[in-house]
Design a protein around this motif. Structure first.
Motif, mmCIF file in Angstrom:
data_model
loop_
_atom_site.group_PDB
_atom_site.id
_atom_site.type_symbol
_atom_site.label_atom_id
_atom_site.label_comp_id
_atom_site.label_asym_id
_atom_site.label_seq_id
_atom_site.Cartn_x
_atom_site.Cartn_y
_atom_site.Cartn_z
ATOM 1 N N SER A 85 0.840 -1.194 0.000
ATOM 2 C CA SER A 85 0.000 0.000 0.000
ATOM 3 C C SER A 85 0.877 1.248 0.000
ATOM 4 O O SER A 85 2.048 1.220 0.383
ATOM 5 N N ALA A 86 0.286 2.348 -0.420
ATOM 6 C CA ALA A 86 1.047 3.576 -0.654
ATOM 7 C C ALA A 86 1.647 4.138 0.631
ATOM 8 O O ALA A 86 0.960 4.267 1.645
ATOM 9 N N PRO A 87 2.930 4.495 0.606
ATOM 10 C CA PRO A 87 3.564 5.142 1.765
ATOM 11 C C PRO A 87 3.340 6.652 1.726
ATOM 12 O O PRO A 87 3.332 7.259 0.655
ATOM 13 N N ALA A 88 3.181 7.263 2.890
ATOM 14 C CA ALA A 88 3.072 8.725 2.941
ATOM 15 C C ALA A 88 4.404 9.366 2.611
ATOM 16 O O ALA A 88 4.461 10.503 2.147
ATOM 17 N N GLY A 89 5.491 8.632 2.864
ATOM 18 C CA GLY A 89 6.809 9.139 2.517
ATOM 19 C C GLY A 89 7.480 9.886 3.662
ATOM 20 O O GLY A 89 6.997 9.881 4.802
ATOM 21 N N ASP A 99 5.627 4.470 6.125
ATOM 22 C CA ASP A 99 6.118 3.386 5.270
ATOM 23 C C ASP A 99 5.506 2.066 5.755
ATOM 24 O O ASP A 99 6.076 1.381 6.609
ATOM 25 N N PRO A 100 4.328 1.702 5.232
ATOM 26 C CA PRO A 100 3.629 0.496 5.709
ATOM 27 C C PRO A 100 4.487 -0.763 5.631
ATOM 28 O O PRO A 100 4.476 -1.583 6.553
ATOM 29 N N LEU A 101 5.229 -0.905 4.557
ATOM 30 C CA LEU A 101 6.012 -2.120 4.357
ATOM 31 C C LEU A 101 7.052 -2.291 5.456
ATOM 32 O O LEU A 101 7.159 -3.357 6.077
ATOM 33 N N PHE A 149 0.182 7.942 -2.635
ATOM 34 C CA PHE A 149 -0.491 8.037 -1.345
ATOM 35 C C PHE A 149 -1.760 8.894 -1.440
ATOM 36 O O PHE A 149 -1.741 9.987 -1.992
ATOM 37 N N LYS A 150 -2.863 8.355 -0.932
ATOM 38 C CA LYS A 150 -4.100 9.120 -0.828
ATOM 39 C C LYS A 150 -4.918 8.552 0.323
ATOM 40 O O LYS A 150 -4.706 7.409 0.753
ATOM 41 N N THR A 151 -5.833 9.347 0.822
ATOM 42 C CA THR A 151 -6.594 8.934 2.005
ATOM 43 C C THR A 151 -8.091 9.019 1.742
ATOM 44 O O THR A 151 -8.545 9.779 0.873
ATOM 45 N N ALA A 152 -8.841 8.256 2.524
ATOM 46 C CA ALA A 152 -10.300 8.313 2.453
ATOM 47 C C ALA A 152 -10.819 9.410 3.362
ATOM 48 O O ALA A 152 -10.185 9.759 4.359
ATOM 49 N N SER A 153 -11.976 9.949 3.006
ATOM 50 C CA SER A 153 -12.607 10.980 3.829
ATOM 51 C C SER A 153 -13.847 10.416 4.485
ATOM 52 O O SER A 153 -14.867 10.191 3.818
ATOM 53 N N PHE A 154 -13.759 10.159 5.788
ATOM 54 C CA PHE A 154 -14.911 9.670 6.525
ATOM 55 C C PHE A 154 -15.850 10.837 6.841
ATOM 56 O O PHE A 154 -15.397 11.955 7.116
ATOM 57 N N ARG A 155 -17.133 10.580 6.852
ATOM 58 C CA ARG A 155 -18.108 11.621 7.170
ATOM 59 C C ARG A 155 -18.026 11.984 8.648
ATOM 60 O O ARG A 155 -17.994 11.116 9.518
ATOM 61 N N ASN A 206 -10.350 -9.578 -8.009
ATOM 62 C CA ASN A 206 -10.148 -8.949 -9.310
ATOM 63 C C ASN A 206 -10.730 -7.534 -9.361
ATOM 64 O O ASN A 206 -10.451 -6.781 -10.298
ATOM 65 N N ARG A 207 -11.566 -7.193 -8.370
ATOM 66 C CA ARG A 207 -12.224 -5.891 -8.358
ATOM 67 C C ARG A 207 -11.644 -4.932 -7.328
ATOM 68 O O ARG A 207 -11.568 -3.738 -7.574
ATOM 69 N N VAL A 208 -11.289 -5.431 -6.156
ATOM 70 C CA VAL A 208 -10.768 -4.561 -5.099
ATOM 71 C C VAL A 208 -9.619 -5.251 -4.391
ATOM 72 O O VAL A 208 -9.432 -6.456 -4.515
ATOM 73 N N LYS A 209 -8.878 -4.464 -3.619
ATOM 74 C CA LYS A 209 -7.802 -5.014 -2.804
ATOM 75 C C LYS A 209 -7.714 -4.205 -1.514
ATOM 76 O O LYS A 209 -8.195 -3.064 -1.452
ATOM 77 N N PRO A 210 -7.140 -4.766 -0.470
ATOM 78 C CA PRO A 210 -7.017 -4.024 0.789
ATOM 79 C C PRO A 210 -6.320 -2.686 0.581
ATOM 80 O O PRO A 210 -5.318 -2.602 -0.129
ATOM 81 N N GLY A 211 -6.873 -1.657 1.191
ATOM 82 C CA GLY A 211 -6.313 -0.322 1.049
ATOM 83 C C GLY A 211 -7.010 0.522 0.004
ATOM 84 O O GLY A 211 -6.844 1.755 -0.021
ATOM 85 N N ASP A 212 -7.797 -0.096 -0.877
ATOM 86 C CA ASP A 212 -8.525 0.666 -1.883
ATOM 87 C C ASP A 212 -9.557 1.579 -1.211
ATOM 88 O O ASP A 212 -10.185 1.205 -0.215
#
Length: 838
Positions: free
Chosen positions: A346-350, A486-488, A666-672, A726-732
């Motif tokens: 998954s994407a690292p913030a860096g 850095d998730p990894l 890197f990108k994040t979800a926006s919770f309500r 085939n449609r989604v993966k963890p972190g999407d």
């Protein structure tokens, strides 16, 4: 064992199996056909593999040898190669054992050669496996074999066959050891004779294959609650308290749920099916109806019943369930491995300054700040920047908490706030956002981070070594911050089974699971590469060719002698030999060292090729690294022949994008903000969330309410979805619509179908579709049974004898209506177990 020794262990193992060249060649041909590749590619991989090369090394630095097989193909090849070698070794052993018994025939040898699985191979050998204390073995040792052969070949009664039998004064087995037997009366002698006949009939392997195939098509798996007092404690398994469905069509995840229920003593499981048709096939195969006199026929009919009920049916049931279980476990392990790979990648913030926040209520909200390199920041007094605040009940020190957090964010110029998604996560998130909105000079952004396993790391020996000056309770906040950075690098420090991305991880073969997850981790780490001057022993241990001991040696050497100036300096590390260096060097990066190539993915063995490129351009190395236009203008036709391990094209691509990170942006979800618990949800509500887990029946999504909801596979798209992976993966990050809420049971059903298209076609609930299958089969089975007797009048006596001998094995009548799981249960109970966020 040294690293070099471990690298060559596969070659030693292959030779120790004692397989000849022809067998190896046949295996390679078989693997090529099965995987859709060339035999030459298999041969190349096997040669490298047996010489101690790792899969990541072969995939990246021996592309020319394998004709560009990628890491996924190589892993599949590695797994299949090991399996086929084990199979070949076992074939050889079984053949030797049968030859020693003088029972090996051409037909038996052909069966052994054509066996497709280890289970099938053991099935072939089973009738010939020595059993010195079996009833048949004892009867043979007591001299009853001649009577058994007489009954099989002559028209005599069982009593007549035993007329001249004399009980020996002592009975010994084939090793000369005296054994205790009792054949003193006629009934016991008849039982011994029958045991010999049944044992001899078990060698009719063609018949057994036919019966197994037929039984597999019609059998059902039946589950029931183990006892009434288990109904309440085993409520999560309630969909299986009175359940039946086709064994052949049973989905993998439902079988694992059933097996877990049995393991927890909540469920009973049995295989249900008919007996009479299969006993009839045994009777026909051995032509028992044509035997005379009647006493002999009745005796052989009893033997046929015994063969089926006592020998073959239990064995067939066990094999069918074992095959289904192994397939289900393999599928679960694959799902776990795929989820883990996506999570690790998954994407690292860096390189950002991050405030890690481990939310809590009674014990407070723990916080720690890490710098751009992942180190805990120090204040002016050289003390770690950590803190604990108590904004929630019972302390309710919200004002003090806000002041302190605002000060931390301002003083240390924090870029991101990583908030663990456990208890009080949304409350903490709301507090942080209030602080940020009140102070516009702050640049930080709040991000919810999956904290599964952070507490495991906090209490680990590795955490004690890395964060020796910090209290255990604060280490979790550091880990949460590093996971965002850095998730990894951080997740490799935790046992994958503690991360929470698998289903039934404790129910599958633990060795196979650990091996699969270790390989996924190794592939992920090597795909990214590591900075040898900052990497932890945990991540270094997953680099190709290294192990824990050598990884620790690298870190210890680094602490003693300072940062590595170049890759060549790695050769001075104790226990890091030539072979280990070859495997690992390309994945170990040295940034800012004496040789710019050491920061790229170019392997040291190809540095001479790079020098040839430089000669063609008259440019400095620093000028061509990252210069696409210049690199693409170079005529490489005269350079390609210098290295037959990797093409010059691959070298040019690496120089064009040195040390490229294959992970996404890197990108994040926006919770309500107005949705913080399951009570805030309502049907029809659309939310943004993060995929936390993908299973065979759908995916789980976190929308910030402390309970992941399920998007069932039937709700993932308007078109057919064969595999959720085939449609989604963890972190999407996905958009979901709430379609069902079960607050008492903590269950949420989501849909990912577009809102505008939801009314175009009504999708049948998954439960009705799934559970209808067994009742449909049952109805068909009942109709066929109703019709059967009309055309079988002349077999009445035999049918009566068959049924009289099996009162406890008849199939129980099925309900005419399907057992319904319920709409919401269909969504979340496909696995039989509630997924609860901890």
């Amino acid at each position: 064992m040294s690293s070099t020794d471990s690298l060559t262990s596969s070659a030693v193992s292959a030779n120790a199996q004692g397989l000849d060249a022809t067998t190896h060649a046949n295996i390679h041909d078989k693997l090529a056909r099965a995987l859709g590749i060339k035999t030459a590619q298999v041969n190349a991989f096997v040669k490298l593999f047996d010489e101690g090369a790792t899969v990541p090394f072969i995939a990246r630095y021996r592309k020319e040898k394998t004709q560009n097989l990628d890491d996924a193909q190589l892993r599949a090849l590695e797994k299949s190669l090991n399996y086929e070698r084990d199979m070949a070794s076992r074939r050889l052993k079984i053949t030797e054992l049968l030859r020693a018994q003088d029972t090996l025939t051409d037909e038996l040898q052909a069966r052994i050669d054509n066996a497709e699985s280890k289970l099938e191979l053991e099935d072939i050998y089973l009738p010939y496996r020595p059993r010195r204390r079996s009833p048949a073995a004892k009867a043979r040792a007591a001299g009853l074999d001649s009577a058994a052969q007489a009954l099989l070949t002559q028209e005599i009664t069982p009593t007549q066959a035993l007329a001249e039998y004399q009980l020996p004064t002592s009975v010994t087995d084939d090793s000369g050891n005296e054994i205790d037997v009792d054949f003193s009366d006629l009934d016991k002698q008849l039982a011994g004779v029958q045991a010999i006949i049944v044992d001899e009939w078990t060698q009719a392997l063609d018949l057994l294959d036919n019966l197994r195939s037929g039984f597999a098509k019609t059998a059902s798996i039946v589950t029931s609650v183990a006892s009434e007092d288990k109904r309440e404690v085993g409520e999560k398994f309630k969909d299986y308290f009175d359940h039946s469905e086709s064994l052949a069509r049973l989905p993998n995840h439902r079988l694992l749920a059933m097996l877990r229920g049995r393991q927890e003593n909540v469920l009973g499981i049995k295989v249900d099916g008919e007996d009479a048709p299969f006993i009839e096939k045994i009777i026909n195969h051995f032509n028992i109806d044509a035997t005379a006199p009647s006493e002999r026929r009745e005796f052989l009919l009893e033997a046929a019943n015994s063969l089926w009920k006592d020998k073959w049916r239990p064995h067939i049931e066990h094999r069918l369930l074992t095959e289904k279980r192994l397939a289900a476990e393999a599928d679960a392990i694959d799902v776990f491995a795929n989820n883990l790979q996506h999570l690790l990648m998954s994407a690292p913030a860096g390189p950002k300054v991050i405030l890690g926040v481990d939310p809590g209520i009674r014990h407070g909200v723990k916080m720690a700040i890490i710098d751009a390199q992942g180190h805990v920041m120090l204040d002016t007094a050289d003390k770690p920047v950590v803190a604990t605040v108590y904004p929630f009940a019972p302390d309710n020190k919200m004002s003090e908490a806000k002041v302190l957090i605002d000060e931390l964010l301002s003083t240390y110029d924090v870029d991101l706030v990583a908030i663990g998604n456990g208890t009080a996560s949304r409350e903490t998130d709301a507090m942080i956002k209030e602080i940020l909105s009140a102070n516009h000079s702050l640049k930080a952004k709040a991000v919810i981070v999956n904290e599964s396993g952070a507490s495991v790391y906090s209490a680990s020996e590795l955490a004690s070594d890395e964060l020796a000056d910090l209290d255990v309770s604060v280490r979790g906040a550091v880990s949460i911050a590093r996971r965002l950075q850095d998730p990894l690098s951080e997740l490799v420090k935790v046992d994958p089974k503690a991360i929470g991305v698998g289903q039934y991880q404790h129910d599958v073969n633990q060795n196979q699971l650990a091996d699969s997850l270790d390989k996924v981790t190794q592939d992920s780490v090597n795909a990214v590469g590591v900075d040898v001057n900052t990497a932890s022993p945990a991540i270094l241990a997953h680099i190709a060719g290294l192990n824990r001991n050598v990884a620790q040696q690298i870190v210890s050497y680094r602490k003693e002698h300072g940062a590595f100036a170049n890759r060549e300096a790695l050769k001075d590390v104790p226990r890091l030999g030539v072979k280990t260096f070859e495997q690992a060097a390309g994945f170990l990066r040295v940034h800012g060292g004496s040789n710019p190539l050491d920061s790229t993915g170019v392997h040291p063995e190809s540095y001479d090729m790079v020098n040839s490129l430089l000669e063609h351009t008259n440019k400095d190395l620093n000028e061509i690294i990252g210069n696409d236009g210049l690199l693409n203008s170079i005529d490489t036709s005269t350079i390609a022949a210098n290295d037959d391990n990797i093409s010059v094209k691959a070298i040019v691509e690496e120089l064009a994008k040195p040390a490229r990170d294959p992970r996404p942006e890197f990108k994040t979800a926006s919770f309500r903000d107005d949705v913080n618990s399951i009570k805030d949800l309502s049907e029809g509500m659309t939310l943004e969330g993060v995929v936390t887990n993908v299973t065979a029946f759908g995916c789980f999504v976190d929308v910030g309410v402390h309970q992941d909801g399920l998007v069932h596979i039937s709700q993932m798209a308007n078109d057919f979805v064969a595999d959720p992976m085939n449609r989604v993966k963890p972190g999407d990050i996905v958009s979901v619509r709430v379609i069902s809420i079960d607050e008492p049971r903590g269950r949420i059903g989501f849909s990912m179908k577009p809102e505008a298209q939801k009314s175009e076609g009504r999708v049948k609930p998954a439960a009705a579709t799934k559970t209808k299958e067994p009742s449909t089969n049952t109805d068909r089975s009942n109709r066929s049974k109703d019709k059967r007797p009309a055309s079988r009048g002349k077999r009445t006596d035999k049918e009566r004898r068959v049924s009289d001998n099996q009162p406890n094995r008849a199939s129980k009548p099925k309900a005419e209506t399907p057992s319904r799981i319920g709409t919401l249960g269909a969504l979340l109970q496909e696995a039989g177990v509630t997924k609860t966020k901890k």
